[in-house]
Design an enzyme around this catalytic site. Structure first.
Site, PDB file in Angstrom:
ATOM      1  N   ASP A  53      -8.123   6.696 -13.891  1.00  0.00           N
ATOM      2  CA  ASP A  53      -6.806   7.080 -13.469  1.00  0.00           C
ATOM      3  C   ASP A  53      -6.224   6.252 -12.656  1.00  0.00           C
ATOM      4  O   ASP A  53      -5.711   6.312 -11.739  1.00  0.00           O
ATOM      5  CB  ASP A  53      -7.018   8.251 -12.492  1.00  0.00           C
ATOM      6  CG  ASP A  53      -5.655   9.362 -12.413  1.00  0.00           C
ATOM      7  OD1 ASP A  53      -5.540   9.839 -11.667  1.00  0.00           O
ATOM      8  OD2 ASP A  53      -4.717   9.082 -13.487  1.00  0.00           O
ATOM      9  N   ARG A  83       2.174  -0.179 -15.625  1.00  0.00           N
ATOM     10  CA  ARG A  83       3.388  -0.064 -14.866  1.00  0.00           C
ATOM     11  C   ARG A  83       4.408  -0.819 -15.615  1.00  0.00           C
ATOM     12  O   ARG A  83       5.583  -0.760 -14.945  1.00  0.00           O
ATOM     13  CB  ARG A  83       3.071  -0.760 -13.687  1.00  0.00           C
ATOM     14  CG  ARG A  83       2.206  -0.090 -12.430  1.00  0.00           C
ATOM     15  CD  ARG A  83       2.480   1.256 -12.139  1.00  0.00           C
ATOM     16  NE  ARG A  83       1.781   1.766 -11.094  1.00  0.00           N
ATOM     17  CZ  ARG A  83       1.881   3.234 -10.765  1.00  0.00           C
ATOM     18  NH1 ARG A  83       2.302   3.882 -11.471  1.00  0.00           N
ATOM     19  NH2 ARG A  83       1.047   3.320  -9.664  1.00  0.00           N
TER      20      ARG A  83
END
Lengths: 321, 437, 169
Positions: free
Chosen positions: B319, B78
């Site tokens: 993932d 992120r």
């Protein structure tokens, strides 16, 4: 991770009405039976009973619908409830308030029952799960239509109508015609019919308007309308929305009417005492011919009366849970 | 075992001895009880101590497996730009708590990783934090917009190990062809998620009985197979090294197998969630089960599980996609897709192995050496001289997944409340102990 | 079956004898389901005059909805005459706390504004919790608080009284 059916509380009583799928047949019958006495209220001078006096019913409509909202409002007022209408639409989202924040704020204002309509499938489930997680067992949610998923009160009033005119479901052949793919009305009705043991449930429409694996819901699929209507006891016409032409699902309303519009001629394939239903509002000349809509076999107007009684029944059962 | 928390930090880079553990190194076929000797940040020896050996620190791995540090092919950190969801600090802590010592992060940050400066900064930050090794995947096109190629050479020099579009579709097939040709010229790998954007348009769930019942707009399996056809045709022409990301359909597995038989330079991975869950797990519109690609049917899940077992699918990844509460507490279709997964990669892989009767070493290969091979980096093995990136785990430890106890900033997992077996106890990166449970 | 309980048919006869000289010729007889409804039918047959017959279900007007919710088996109230200006005799089988009668009166007023309402009951068992009294009563009875007096009707239409333990719903 909510594993138990959030519609039923720990005692097995209905505490939210989110979908007809998975509801025990006894619960569905209870709602239909409770609606019977409510039908008579409209004939009184004072069209009210005091059941929900002092309760606050909030209409949370994230998707516009004057028609459905008005029906719920009438039903709630006939139960002597206080009704507050909130057309959320853009207002909350523009302020950045989340759906659940809005719900929490309204609960803090002593909401007892939420009637929720939302464009996203599952939104009422989200609200109900949130209320359960917060221990608010005395606040109830009625799904007034979520995305393509469910419109349980419509399904119930359709079941009520069928039972009123045809009696028990065990020997009936019911056809649902039109845009099943996008229709929450169709899904709820199919679940209700199969739950109550209807002999045969059919869907009729072009392949582009039928969802994949729809047979798994317990229906027979017909792409030819005359074949599909053969010997039907009940025909339910679904509304065809204008957007369908834009999504490359259909070429035109005219072609649709030719193949799937209900005319007296096509209706002749069904039983002589067939009843014709439509959730409304109707597109005359698109999915249904005026001659049929206004004809002897149509029960479209009584559906509306039954709709108020059914919604009164639902709200009084929930609020008493 | 210590009670709460864990210690990490700069242990002196000196000599470390791991005793009594079961050493499994899939790369070399090692599976035996033996001590492991670490010095100067590398594996010094396994079995017999090096001459003159003196351990400054000893770790007792009795009852545990000593494996290469796990290699995760897809973990979103992120940063840059999405720090409200997670930060490098929190996610790299999550990584080492899960035994992951090397991870690849996709380019879908904000801004996307399409400039060398961004990549350098990311690598620099990761180095300072000094936990797991971060291998950025660079953007294939500028801003992931699918129009202009990125400076793949510069990005590779800055540290990118491959190039991808993350989850953004590249619609213009001519641009896709050119991107592959260019990458092939320089030997760069291209990673693509096979999804035709038109067939998937508006969809949020797998086209099947569940989506029909729940009234959720659907993504047909064809969205994957049509895209794979296109991709393989382009690979046949360009011979670029192509890695297929997050396979989800049974037909997709069959197509990859056929492509490999044909000799195309293709590898592929699957997200560990898809080995366990299917569309039924959406349940009552649980937005934790909103993933991309969507959870598909039971047949698809069975084919994916078999595909990992027989090697059609090279590697299993997490993932990892941390999503904040606001992103998930929305109706299913509006909720942000993704699940946190770094801390669950190991136990979920072990669960798959146990259920499919795959031996532990083969299972570990899918998250160590095979993944490292896809990534083309020196990781995932315990060879003498290799970096001392080690995961010591207890294969019998049962624990309940509690979102609040996860180290990742993302608490979003469809496995909340599940009891899993297998827990990382100690993680070593570059010879330093960075995590102890 | 239980000693001490009067015979229902005999008590009904007593009630009729009390009502016959007193009720208005055109009084409407409205029975509260189910026992009151049976009684209303019998009274309308046996008392001369023009007595419109109505039936009322008080489920929607009960005061215990908040605690016990809607019980099943609610029937449609049938009032096939104009309540406004009507002389009504409300009929129930057993008068106890008075709450059912209170609910019935409230419901009748939602149909219109009656000229007057009288109350006729087969059994008055005392125990009033509201200021309500029967205009006509068949018999008075003392019953333990934890017991219910129940009226039944057999296939031939014969009425009988019984005692049941009080069941909290």
């Amino acid at each position: 991770m909510p594993n138990r059916n959030p519609q039923l509380n720990a005692d097995g009583a209905l505490t939210h009405l989110l979908t007809l799928e998975g509801l025990p047949p006894a619960v569905i019958r209870q709602i239909l039976d409770t609606a019977v006495p409510f039908v008579g209220i409209a004939e009184r001078e004072v069209k009210k009973v005091p059941l929900l006096r002092g309760k606050a019913v909030f209409n949370l409509f994230f998707e516009n619908s004057t028609r459905t909202r008005t029906t719920f409002e009438i039903a709630a007022k006939r139960l002597s409830a206080d009704v507050i209408n909130l057309n959320i639409g853009a207002s909350s989202t523009s302020k950045g308030e989340t759906l659940l924040d809005t719900v929490d704020n309204l609960v803090a204002m002593d909401a007892d029952l939420f009637v929720v309509r939302h464009a996203q499938s599952g939104a009422p489930h989200l609200i109900a799960s949130h209320l359960i997680a917060k221990g608010r067992t005395h606040v109830h949610v009625v799904n007034a239509g979520d995305g393509r998923h469910a419109h349980p009160t419509q399904g119930l009033l359709d079941l009520y109508t069928i039972r009123h005119y045809k009696g028990d479901f065990a020997n009936l052949t019911v056809a649902v015609v039109g845009d099943v793919l996008h229709s929450r009305v169709a899904r709820s009705l199919i679940h209700g019919l199969t739950t109550l043991g209807t002999a045969e449930v059919r869907v009729i429409g072009p392949r582009t308007l039928l969802p994949a694996h729809v047979e798994s819901m317990g229906v027979q699929v017909y792409e030819d309308m005359r074949l599909g209507l053969a010997n039907c006891d009940v025909v339910v016409m679904l509304r065809l929305q204008n957007e369908r032409m834009k999504g490359a699902l259909l070429p035109s309303a005219g072609e649709y009417f030719k193949h799937y519009g209900l005319t007296m001629d096509k209706l002749a394939a069904a039983k002589e005492d067939v009843i014709v239903m439509h959730p409304g509002p109707m597109n005359r000349g698109v999915e249904i011919d005026s001659a049929v809509a206004d004809g002897a076999r149509s029960v479209i107007l009584p559906q509306v009366t039954f709709g108020i009684a059914v919604r009164m029944a639902v709200m009084s059962i929930l609020a008493g849970a | 075992m210590s009670a709460a928390g864990y210690r990490y930090g700069r242990d002196a880079i000196g000599t470390l001895e791991i005793r009594n553990g079961r050493v499994i190194d899939p790369a070399s076929g090692t599976d035996r009880h033996a001590p492991v000797y670490v010095a100067d940040g590398a594996i010094a020896a396994i079995g017999d101590a090096p001459s003159g050996w003196r351990a400054e620190r000893m770790l007792d791995a009795a009852g545990r497996v000593v494996a290469p540090g796990l290699v995760d092919l897809a973990a979103r950190l992120r940063e840059p730009g999405l720090e409200h969801k997670a930060t490098l600090e929190s996610e790299l802590e999550a990584a080492i708590a899960g035994g992951v010592t090397s991870l690849a992060c996709p380019p879908d940050t904000d801004p996307p990783l399409d400039e060398p400066g961004l990549v350098e900064m990311l690598k620099h930050r990761a180095r300072l934090i000094n936990r797991a090794h971060v291998y950025p995947i660079g953007a294939l096109t500028v801003a992931l917009a699918g129009e202009t190629l990125t400076e793949m050479g510069e990005l590779a020099e800055a540290g990118c190990v491959a190039f991808s579009q993350a989850d953004t579709p590249l619609v213009d097939t001519q641009v896709l062809l050119r991107a592959m040709q260019y990458a092939a010229t320089f030997g760069h790998a291209v990673w693509l998620r096979p999804q035709d954007p038109y067939l998937a348009r508006g969809g949020v769930a797998h086209e099947g009985e569940v989506a029909t019942r729940l009234g959720l707009p659907a993504i047909p399996a064809m969205a994957e197979t049509v895209a794979l056809s296109t991709i393989f045709a382009l690979v046949r022409d360009t011979r670029v090294h192509l890695h297929v990301c997050r396979l989800s359909t049974a037909e997709g597995v069959a197509m990859v197998a056929a492509a490999k038989r044909e000799g195309l330079p293709v590898t592929c991975d699957v997200a560990v969630h898809h080995l366990h869950l299917c569309d039924v797990d959406i349940g009552w519109f649980d937005s934790m089960a909103h993933l991309v690609p969507p959870l598909r049917g039971t047949r698809d899940r069975a084919a994916l599980r078999a595909g990992v077992a027989d090697g059609t699918i090279d590697a299993v990844c997490s993932d990892h996609a941390p999503v904040d509460d606001d992103g998930k507490q929305l109706p299913f279709g509006e909720a942000e897709p993704g699940a946190t997964g770094l801390e669950l990669l190991l136990p979920l892989t072990l669960k798959w192995a146990q259920e499919e009767r795959v031996d532990l070493a083969s299972a570990l290969a899918r998250i160590t050496v095979h993944a490292a091979r896809v990534l083309r980096v020196p990781a995932g093995s315990l060879a003498v001289g290799a970096p001392a990136d080690i995961c010591i785990f207890d294969p019998h430890h049962a624990w309940r997944v509690t979102p609040a106890a996860l180290r990742s900033q993302g608490r979003n997992t469809p496995f909340a409340g599940y009891e899993l077996v297998g827990r990382t106890m100690t993680t070593i990166v570059g010879g330093q102990v960075v995590f102890e449970a | 079956m239980t000693t001490g309980l009067p015979d229902a048919e005999g008590t009904l006869h007593e009630l009729i004898e009390r009502m016959r000289p007193a009720v208005a010729y055109d009084a409407a007889f409205v029975g509260i389901y189910s026992g009151g409804a049976w009684l209303a039918e019998r009274l309308a047959r046996e008392i001369a005059g023009d007595h419109p017959l109505g039936f009322i279900d008080v489920s929607f007007y009960r005061d215990d909805y908040a605690t016990t919710g809607l019980k099943g088996g609610t029937k449609r109230s049938e009032i096939p005459f104009d309540v406004t200006g009507a002389t009504i005799v409300l009929i129930d089988d057993v008068l106890f706390t008075g709450r059912s009668v209170r609910a019935a009166i409230n419901e009748l007023f939602d149909f219109g504004r009656p000229a007057s309402i009288e109350l006729a009951v087969l059994i008055d068992r005392g125990g009033r919790e509201l200021p309500i009294e029967a205009t006509y009563a068949g018999a008075r009875l003392a019953v333990a608080r934890d017991q219910n007096v129940v009226l039944s009707r057999d296939a031939a239409g014969r009425l009988s009284l019984g005692i049941e333990p009080f069941r909290a719903s």
